[in-house]
Write a protein that holds these residues in place. Structure first.
Motif, PDB file in Angstrom:
ATOM      1  N   GLN A 259       0.934  -0.920   0.134  1.00  0.00           N
ATOM      2  CA  GLN A 259       0.198  -0.312   0.378  1.00  0.00           C
ATOM      3  C   GLN A 259       1.033   1.110  -0.130  1.00  0.00           C
ATOM      4  OE1 GLN A 259      -4.643  -0.568   1.892  1.00  0.00           O
ATOM      5  NE2 GLN A 259      -2.641  -1.744   3.106  1.00  0.00           N
ATOM      6  N   PRO A 260       1.576   1.017   0.745  1.00  0.00           N
ATOM      7  CA  PRO A 260       2.532   2.598   1.212  1.00  0.00           C
ATOM      8  C   PRO A 260       3.394   2.680  -1.042  1.00  0.00           C
ATOM      9  CG  PRO A 260       3.439   1.505   2.244  1.00  0.00           C
ATOM     10  CD  PRO A 260       2.388   1.015   1.847  1.00  0.00           C
ATOM     11  N   GLU A 261       3.559   2.007  -1.258  1.00  0.00           N
ATOM     12  CA  GLU A 261       4.127   1.891  -3.019  1.00  0.00           C
ATOM     13  C   GLU A 261       3.130   2.538  -3.622  1.00  0.00           C
ATOM     14  OE1 GLU A 261       7.179   2.258  -3.070  1.00  0.00           O
ATOM     15  OE2 GLU A 261       7.076   3.022  -4.790  1.00  0.00           O
ATOM     16  N   ALA A 262       1.712   2.035  -3.711  1.00  0.00           N
ATOM     17  CA  ALA A 262       1.172   1.964  -4.242  1.00  0.00           C
ATOM     18  C   ALA A 262      -0.187   3.679  -4.145  1.00  0.00           C
ATOM     19  CB  ALA A 262      -0.229   0.709  -4.190  1.00  0.00           C
ATOM     20  N   ILE A 263       0.669   3.796  -2.779  1.00  0.00           N
ATOM     21  CA  ILE A 263       0.419   5.194  -2.527  1.00  0.00           C
ATOM     22  C   ILE A 263       1.012   6.138  -3.243  1.00  0.00           C
ATOM     23  CG2 ILE A 263      -0.584   7.128  -1.255  1.00  0.00           C
ATOM     24  CD1 ILE A 263      -1.373   5.187   0.535  1.00  0.00           C
ATOM     25  N   ARG A 264       2.072   6.248  -3.235  1.00  0.00           N
ATOM     26  CA  ARG A 264       3.145   7.237  -4.042  1.00  0.00           C
ATOM     27  C   ARG A 264       3.552   7.135  -5.322  1.00  0.00           C
ATOM     28  NH1 ARG A 264       6.837   4.630  -0.086  1.00  0.00           N
ATOM     29  NH2 ARG A 264       6.691   5.807   1.892  1.00  0.00           N
ATOM     30  N   ARG A 265       3.158   5.884  -6.087  1.00  0.00           N
ATOM     31  CA  ARG A 265       2.887   5.304  -7.360  1.00  0.00           C
ATOM     32  C   ARG A 265       1.391   5.809  -8.108  1.00  0.00           C
ATOM     33  NH1 ARG A 265       4.350   0.253  -7.326  1.00  0.00           N
ATOM     34  NH2 ARG A 265       1.468  -0.503  -6.988  1.00  0.00           N
ATOM     35  N   THR A 266       0.385   6.484  -6.853  1.00  0.00           N
ATOM     36  CA  THR A 266      -0.785   7.133  -7.332  1.00  0.00           C
ATOM     37  C   THR A 266      -0.610   8.251  -7.459  1.00  0.00           C
ATOM     38  OG1 THR A 266      -2.266   5.480  -6.569  1.00  0.00           O
ATOM     39  CG2 THR A 266      -2.914   7.358  -7.167  1.00  0.00           C
ATOM     40  N   LEU A 267       0.285   9.019  -6.557  1.00  0.00           N
ATOM     41  CA  LEU A 267       0.929  10.296  -6.107  1.00  0.00           C
ATOM     42  C   LEU A 267       1.493  11.037  -7.378  1.00  0.00           C
ATOM     43  CD1 LEU A 267       0.866  10.598  -2.292  1.00  0.00           C
ATOM     44  CD2 LEU A 267      -1.114  11.700  -3.584  1.00  0.00           C
ATOM     45  N   ALA A 268       2.620  10.125  -7.343  1.00  0.00           N
ATOM     46  CA  ALA A 268       3.570  10.755  -8.176  1.00  0.00           C
ATOM     47  C   ALA A 268       3.060  11.772  -9.399  1.00  0.00           C
ATOM     48  CB  ALA A 268       4.479   9.911  -8.384  1.00  0.00           C
ATOM     49  N   PRO A 269       2.365  11.489 -10.174  1.00  0.00           N
ATOM     50  CA  PRO A 269       2.415  12.354 -11.638  1.00  0.00           C
ATOM     51  C   PRO A 269       1.502  13.293 -11.306  1.00  0.00           C
ATOM     52  CG  PRO A 269       1.162   9.813 -11.686  1.00  0.00           C
ATOM     53  CD  PRO A 269       1.973   9.669 -10.143  1.00  0.00           C
ATOM     54  N   ARG A 270       0.588  13.293 -10.457  1.00  0.00           N
ATOM     55  CA  ARG A 270      -0.309  14.118 -10.296  1.00  0.00           C
ATOM     56  C   ARG A 270       0.872  15.509  -8.743  1.00  0.00           C
ATOM     57  NH1 ARG A 270      -2.737   8.970  -9.953  1.00  0.00           N
ATOM     58  NH2 ARG A 270      -3.443   9.168 -12.368  1.00  0.00           N
ATOM     59  N   MET A 271       1.586  15.247  -8.433  1.00  0.00           N
ATOM     60  CA  MET A 271       2.304  15.887  -7.177  1.00  0.00           C
ATOM     61  C   MET A 271       4.186  17.007  -8.189  1.00  0.00           C
ATOM     62  SD  MET A 271       2.335  15.871  -3.877  1.00  0.00           S
ATOM     63  CE  MET A 271       1.801  14.212  -2.677  1.00  0.00           C
ATOM     64  N   LYS A 272       3.165  18.159  -8.710  1.00  0.00           N
ATOM     65  CA  LYS A 272       3.740  19.073  -9.070  1.00  0.00           C
ATOM     66  C   LYS A 272       4.397  19.435  -8.345  1.00  0.00           C
ATOM     67  CE  LYS A 272       3.942  16.473 -12.984  1.00  0.00           C
ATOM     68  NZ  LYS A 272       2.518  16.491 -14.423  1.00  0.00           N
ATOM     69  N   LYS A 273       6.196  19.959  -8.153  1.00  0.00           N
ATOM     70  CA  LYS A 273       6.351  21.014  -7.337  1.00  0.00           C
ATOM     71  C   LYS A 273       6.848  22.105  -7.939  1.00  0.00           C
ATOM     72  CE  LYS A 273       8.223  18.222  -3.329  1.00  0.00           C
ATOM     73  NZ  LYS A 273       8.108  16.503  -3.824  1.00  0.00           N
ATOM     74  N   GLY A 274       5.967  22.990  -7.356  1.00  0.00           N
ATOM     75  CA  GLY A 274       6.208  24.811  -7.866  1.00  0.00           C
ATOM     76  C   GLY A 274       6.462  25.571  -6.979  1.00  0.00           C
ATOM     77  N   ASN A 275       5.622  26.761  -6.584  1.00  0.00           N
ATOM     78  CA  ASN A 275       5.666  27.459  -4.906  1.00  0.00           C
ATOM     79  C   ASN A 275       5.287  26.530  -4.252  1.00  0.00           C
ATOM     80  OD1 ASN A 275       7.494  29.351  -6.821  1.00  0.00           O
ATOM     81  ND2 ASN A 275       6.321  30.781  -6.918  1.00  0.00           N
ATOM     82  N   TYR A 276       3.478  26.068  -4.335  1.00  0.00           N
ATOM     83  CA  TYR A 276       3.293  25.302  -3.898  1.00  0.00           C
ATOM     84  C   TYR A 276       2.903  24.072  -4.329  1.00  0.00           C
ATOM     85  CZ  TYR A 276       1.977  29.649  -1.628  1.00  0.00           C
ATOM     86  OH  TYR A 276       1.649  31.080  -1.290  1.00  0.00           O
ATOM     87  N   LEU A 277       2.541  23.290  -3.674  1.00  0.00           N
ATOM     88  CA  LEU A 277       2.392  21.870  -4.171  1.00  0.00           C
ATOM     89  C   LEU A 277       0.592  21.225  -4.185  1.00  0.00           C
ATOM     90  CD1 LEU A 277       3.763  19.062  -3.854  1.00  0.00           C
ATOM     91  CD2 LEU A 277       3.566  18.558  -1.622  1.00  0.00           C
ATOM     92  N   LEU A 278       0.612  21.808  -5.445  1.00  0.00           N
ATOM     93  CA  LEU A 278      -0.965  21.658  -5.922  1.00  0.00           C
ATOM     94  C   LEU A 278      -0.980  20.242  -6.313  1.00  0.00           C
ATOM     95  CD1 LEU A 278      -1.780  25.090  -7.036  1.00  0.00           C
ATOM     96  CD2 LEU A 278      -2.514  24.373  -4.441  1.00  0.00           C
ATOM     97  N   PRO A 279      -2.152  19.961  -6.534  1.00  0.00           N
ATOM     98  CA  PRO A 279      -2.881  18.639  -7.356  1.00  0.00           C
ATOM     99  C   PRO A 279      -2.878  18.770  -8.075  1.00  0.00           C
ATOM    100  CG  PRO A 279      -4.197  18.524  -5.707  1.00  0.00           C
ATOM    101  CD  PRO A 279      -3.271  19.470  -5.401  1.00  0.00           C
ATOM    102  N   ASP A 280      -1.442  18.248  -9.685  1.00  0.00           N
ATOM    103  CA  ASP A 280      -1.752  18.461 -11.173  1.00  0.00           C
ATOM    104  C   ASP A 280      -2.202  17.251 -12.093  1.00  0.00           C
ATOM    105  OD1 ASP A 280      -1.217  19.061 -13.660  1.00  0.00           O
ATOM    106  OD2 ASP A 280       0.755  20.538 -12.691  1.00  0.00           O
ATOM    107  N   PHE A 281      -3.566  17.671 -12.822  1.00  0.00           N
ATOM    108  CA  PHE A 281      -3.780  16.687 -13.525  1.00  0.00           C
ATOM    109  C   PHE A 281      -4.048  16.630 -15.123  1.00  0.00           C
ATOM    110  CE2 PHE A 281      -6.717  17.034  -9.562  1.00  0.00           C
ATOM    111  CZ  PHE A 281      -6.963  15.453  -8.920  1.00  0.00           C
TER     112      PHE A 281
END
Ligand code: F6R
Length: 612
Positions: A259-281
């Protein structure tokens, strides 16, 4: 539900079919069978029980390079060898996943022609119909299939062998899934990708009402009028090991740990770091317009996926302040729901093939709502037919009891809620960044809970003799209680119920007597005091209480109100379902193991429910 496989190639067909069936067994496991083209004609071997039993029954001499195999979850007709697939009628031998709804009417017609089935199944009627059409169309396959499509109502994926067309398999589907791939070893078709992985990572989904003609060297896809079409190719990133136990005793235990890995994989493509951490679709193609024009959300799904939706609703309403409704898909589809273009309907499904969820999706589209699905299986029907899809990247889930798909679905809901709240101005960048950071840390917190698994193992000994069990909670804890309860009952066969803790005294408390285990979730600060009062109420009736709280809960809790206390790591309350879910999954897992049950393939159930 029901696993089907077809192989035509350069290897021993019976061996390939048995391997494929073993991989698909989680889709149904009450009986199994194969049919192979041989020099003596088509040979059919079937057996009641698991694939291993079928394997032991195969004759040593069954030389074939082309055949079909089926592992069954009974719908029409009990569990018996005669009802097991493949079914044969004259020139036609076939396997089927789905339900033929008008089989009774067809059976009557066929009876009038002197054709009497030997089994009680809808599938044999389909085989008889196809045989009769094949005869009246002088062996023209496309005419035969066109005729069958006109007459058959319900859902089906068929792999069909015609006795006079050696080493060719024809496939056609409506509703039920079927995927195909070609490799150096040959051509393979199956109900899901797991059985294709040993051959290829590139595959295609056979479109509905198109025909796949499968031979050793190629799979030709054509319309029912014979026009050849090019299927859309898809690929998966996982390899064979993702679908194996990798040293764990059961798939369920392995999937709990993933599960920890599954969550990281689900998050990774939607985590674009800019000034703020916002979900990115951006990569998902889900634009902000989808959220801007929405004034109401309806979430619909079945079972565990619906429980993820219940948590999604609480979070979304809290952050968005717009109405969010959760509906069981099998009810929603017949309830004439009120939907319009400003309603966002969210469908949740691990398999992407659940019949009721798929029907709910089609209804929502018909009524003009926007549809967004949260799906694990790439290219599945629900994913393909939704306006938008947010894939969870949990990897293949083999155990019938869903674990990693559930927490990955939660992750998807949290991402959606955060972006939605930001887009409609209910939360600012700093606030969303704070939430996203919390979500990013969830994997590490889950790992901490997994390190304590021996505690859950030990505690499960106390649950093993139970006959009834209750899960109670409020708010997000209630949504999780529902999930804990389904997990426990499906694999331990202990009767269990989940209750909103405040509701217990309106009836169900009469069932709580001396020694009855009550698993009480108290991770939400805003309802904590109320929850503890409810715990005291069950304790006063003699319940054996297992209390789950957060480590950073500084309220004084008298140790007389619980028998055992388990703690999840500190953090914002909204993330508690992720870590508490692991505790509940492990309790169910170990209790099932102590009871000596088949954890991965519990009785009467199957993965991927493609019938209504
Ligand atoms: C329970 C479980 C089922 C599924 C349900 C929906 O552990 O797995 O309740 O959640 O059958 O399946 P999907 O998510 O494939 O639509």
């Amino acid at each position: 539900m029901c696993g089907i496989i077809g192989f035509c190639g350069y290897l021993d067909a019976k061996e390939e079919l048995i391997k494929g069936l073993a991989e698909l067994e989680y889709r149904g496991y009450d009986s199994a069978g194969i049919a192979c083209y041989t020099d003596r004609g088509i040979e059919v071997i079937k057996s009641v029980g698991k694939v291993e039993g079928l394997k032991n029954k195969l004759p040593a001499k069954l030389e074939s390079s082309c055949g079909i195999g089926h592992t069954r979850w009974a719908t029409h007709g009990g569990v018996s060898e005669v009802n097991a697939h493949p079914h044969r009628s004259g020139n036609v031998t076939l396997i089927h996943n789905g339900i033929i709804e008008n089989y009774h009417e067809l059976a009557k017609e066929l009876e009038g022609m002197g054709k009497i089935p030997v089994s009680q199944t809808d599938t044999e009627i389909a085989a008889m119909l196809l045989d009769s059409l094949y005869e009246s169309n002088q062996g023209n396959v496309l005419e035969t299939l066109r005729g069958a499509v006109e007459r058959l109502e319900g859902a089906y994926a068929f792999c069909i062998m015609f006795a006079d067309q050696k080493d060719v398999i024809y496939c056609i589907r409506k509703g039920s899934p079927l995927v195909c791939c070609s490799s150096e070893e040959g051509s393979i078709v199956a109900s899901d990708m797991v059985a294709l992985l040993r051959y290829s990572k590139e595959y295609f989904v056979l479109p509905e009402f198109q025909v796949a003609k499968v031979t050793k060297n190629t799979i030709t896809v054509m319309d029912l009028d014979g026009t050849v079409v090019s299927p859309v190719m898809l690929s998966v990133h996982w390899d064979m090991s993702a679908a194996q136990k990798n040293g764990f005793k059961h798939y369920m235990l392995k999937e709990i740990h993933e599960q920890p890995e599954a969550i990281r994989r689900t998050l990774a493509p939607r985590m674009k770091k800019g000034n703020y951490l916002l979900p990115d679709f951006t990569e998902d193609g889900i634009t902000d317009e989808v959220f801007k024009n929405t004034n109401r959300v309806v979430i619909t799904a079945c079972g565990t996926a619906m429980h993820a939706g219940m948590a999604g609703k609480i979070l979304m309403e809290k952050l968005l302040r717009i109405p969010v409704q959760v509906e069981i898909a099998s009810e929603f589809r017949y309830a004439d729901p009120i939907l319009d273009e400003n309603t966002l309907v969210i469908l949740v499904s691990q398999s992407g093939e659940t019949a009721d969820t798929l029907a709910a999706l089609r209804l929502a589209r018909e009524k003009g709502a926007k549809t967004l699905s949260i799906v694990n299986v790439k290219g599945s029907s629900i994913a393909r037919e939704s306006d938008y899809v947010l894939y969870t990247h949990a990897g293949p889930e083999i155990a019938v009891a869903s674990t990693k798909a559930y927490t990955a679905q939660l992750t998807a809901f949290y991402l959606l809620a955060f972006r939605f709240a930001y887009v409609i101005g209910k939360r600012n960048e700093q606030e969303i960044s704070y939430y996203m950071k919390g979500l990013d840390e969830v994997g590490a917190l889950m790992e901490k809970v997994l390190e304590q698994k021996d505690k859950m193992k030990e505690l499960s000994k106390r649950l093993t003799p139970a006959q009834d069990l209750f899960f109670i909670g409020r708010s997000l804890d209630y949504a999780l209680a529902c999930e804990g309860s389904i997990k426990l009952k499906e694999i331990t066969y202990i009767h269990s119920e989940a209750y909103a803790a405040g509701e217990l005294k309106h009836g169900t408390l009469s069932l709580v007597t001396g020694g009855v285990p009550v698993i009480a979730l108290a991770t939400q600060s805003d309802v904590f005091a109320k929850m503890i009062s409810n715990v005291k109420e069950v304790r006063a009736r003699g319940a054996m209480v297992i209390l789950i709280t957060k480590e950073d809960n500084d309220a004084v809790i008298e140790n007389t109100i619980f028998d055992e206390r388990l703690m999840i790591p500190a953090g914002d309350d909204i993330f508690a379902p992720f870590t508490a879910a692991i505790i509940l999954q492990l309790l169910a897992y170990y209790t099932s193991s102590y009871r000596g049950l088949d954890v991965d393939q519990p009785r009467n159930l199957a993965k991927s429910v493609t019938v209504e």
